[in-house]
Design a protein around this motif. Sequence first.
Motif, PDB file in Angstrom:
ATOM      1  N   GLN A 160       0.853  -1.186   0.000  1.00  0.00           N
ATOM      2  CA  GLN A 160       0.000   0.000   0.000  1.00  0.00           C
ATOM      3  C   GLN A 160       0.888   1.235   0.000  1.00  0.00           C
ATOM      4  O   GLN A 160       1.828   1.345   0.797  1.00  0.00           O
ATOM      5  CB  GLN A 160      -0.930   0.040   1.210  1.00  0.00           C
ATOM      6  N   THR A 161       0.596   2.169  -0.881  1.00  0.00           N
ATOM      7  CA  THR A 161       1.394   3.389  -1.005  1.00  0.00           C
ATOM      8  C   THR A 161       1.000   4.396   0.070  1.00  0.00           C
ATOM      9  O   THR A 161      -0.014   4.235   0.765  1.00  0.00           O
ATOM     10  CB  THR A 161       1.186   4.028  -2.383  1.00  0.00           C
ATOM     11  N   LYS A 167     -10.519  -3.594  -6.412  1.00  0.00           N
ATOM     12  CA  LYS A 167     -11.141  -3.191  -5.143  1.00  0.00           C
ATOM     13  C   LYS A 167     -11.806  -4.367  -4.435  1.00  0.00           C
ATOM     14  O   LYS A 167     -11.879  -4.406  -3.207  1.00  0.00           O
ATOM     15  CB  LYS A 167     -12.174  -2.099  -5.387  1.00  0.00           C
ATOM     16  N   GLU A 195      -2.887  -1.433 -10.033  1.00  0.00           N
ATOM     17  CA  GLU A 195      -3.635  -1.397  -8.776  1.00  0.00           C
ATOM     18  C   GLU A 195      -4.378  -2.718  -8.592  1.00  0.00           C
ATOM     19  O   GLU A 195      -4.843  -3.334  -9.553  1.00  0.00           O
ATOM     20  CB  GLU A 195      -4.606  -0.224  -8.751  1.00  0.00           C
ATOM     21  N   ARG A 231      -3.065   3.712  -2.124  1.00  0.00           N
ATOM     22  CA  ARG A 231      -3.328   2.813  -3.245  1.00  0.00           C
ATOM     23  C   ARG A 231      -2.702   1.440  -2.972  1.00  0.00           C
ATOM     24  O   ARG A 231      -1.587   1.349  -2.475  1.00  0.00           O
ATOM     25  CB  ARG A 231      -2.760   3.399  -4.541  1.00  0.00           C
ATOM     26  N   ASN A 232      -3.441   0.392  -3.326  1.00  0.00           N
ATOM     27  CA  ASN A 232      -2.946  -0.974  -3.194  1.00  0.00           C
ATOM     28  C   ASN A 232      -2.389  -1.436  -4.534  1.00  0.00           C
ATOM     29  O   ASN A 232      -3.118  -1.499  -5.532  1.00  0.00           O
ATOM     30  CB  ASN A 232      -4.068  -1.908  -2.741  1.00  0.00           C
ATOM     31  N   LEU A 233      -1.095  -1.766  -4.548  1.00  0.00           N
ATOM     32  CA  LEU A 233      -0.419  -2.104  -5.790  1.00  0.00           C
ATOM     33  C   LEU A 233       0.023  -3.565  -5.809  1.00  0.00           C
ATOM     34  O   LEU A 233       0.475  -4.114  -4.796  1.00  0.00           O
ATOM     35  CB  LEU A 233       0.807  -1.198  -5.983  1.00  0.00           C
ATOM     36  N   ASP A 234      -0.088  -4.176  -6.984  1.00  0.00           N
ATOM     37  CA  ASP A 234       0.304  -5.560  -7.212  1.00  0.00           C
ATOM     38  C   ASP A 234       1.822  -5.630  -7.409  1.00  0.00           C
ATOM     39  O   ASP A 234       2.376  -5.035  -8.335  1.00  0.00           O
ATOM     40  CB  ASP A 234      -0.424  -6.071  -8.458  1.00  0.00           C
TER      41      ASP A 234
END
Length: 287
Positions: free
Chosen positions: A17-18, A62, A59, A22-25
């Motif tokens: 998570q940034t 959700k 991202e 934001r949640n990044l792969d």
Amino acid sequence: MKLFRFGPKGQEKPGIQTLDGRNLDCSSFGEDWNESFFANEGLYRLKHWLVDHQDSLAEVPKNARIGSPIARPSKIICIGLNYRKHAEEAGMQVPEVPIIFMKATSSLCGPYDPIFIPKNSKQTDWEVELAVVIGKRAKYVSVEDAMDYVAGYTVHNDVSERDFQLRHGGQWVKGKSADNFAPIGPYLVTTDEIEDPHNLRLWLKLNGKILQDSHTSDLIFDIPTVISHISQYMTLLPGDVISTGTPSGVGMGLKPEPRYLEHGDVVELGIEGLGSSRQVAMNDPEA
């Protein structure tokens, strides 16, 4: 950094998570958040890899399931009765040394997965706990050096079946190890984000009502003491989880009578700086 894992159970992928949420792969990093990752300076390597690659990462959807932020560790080690008021509500003596017990690693699950009430359960209970994740091999560690072995922190619900734990003979592990009895996460938060792990509020709600509300400053045995103590008896490996104990307010200790989880109950819990989790209790579908 905030590390997490996402995807179907058993097929989780790594993510971060940034700072802007934001949640990044992070699949393209090529490693899961597991023992090998931590043992080989994975946090350091990931931090530097992100400098060049973060802007190109996709991202996470959700609606993706969030799993445990670490892959199955070699050990989940718990500390019992580590808050004075919890020892009192349990009717047990305040310990003179840390009480150590284990949870089976097969009990590990994601922070939003259901709590399965086991077959023949009468007393499935909740426990919000601060969990410490070990970052490198630790054996015969001194109290003074113990914090150097910590990779980060996470939220743990040490779900417990009290009848199995206390009245079925032998070790507590039988009441601690059913499937989905160790919801962990949502994040592994690295040590650089937590100024003082002994200065965090932790709380738990049942069906919207606060039942546990305490502070890690109330720990009887602090994190360095616990790590040092355990390391005298067993080698801690990278990725191992140490759950540091729960404050008062568990179902077993409620007055005028205890209250245990029933099908449909909603448990929400969190720790300052580490996020929150939510589990719905349901009868074990395999029972």
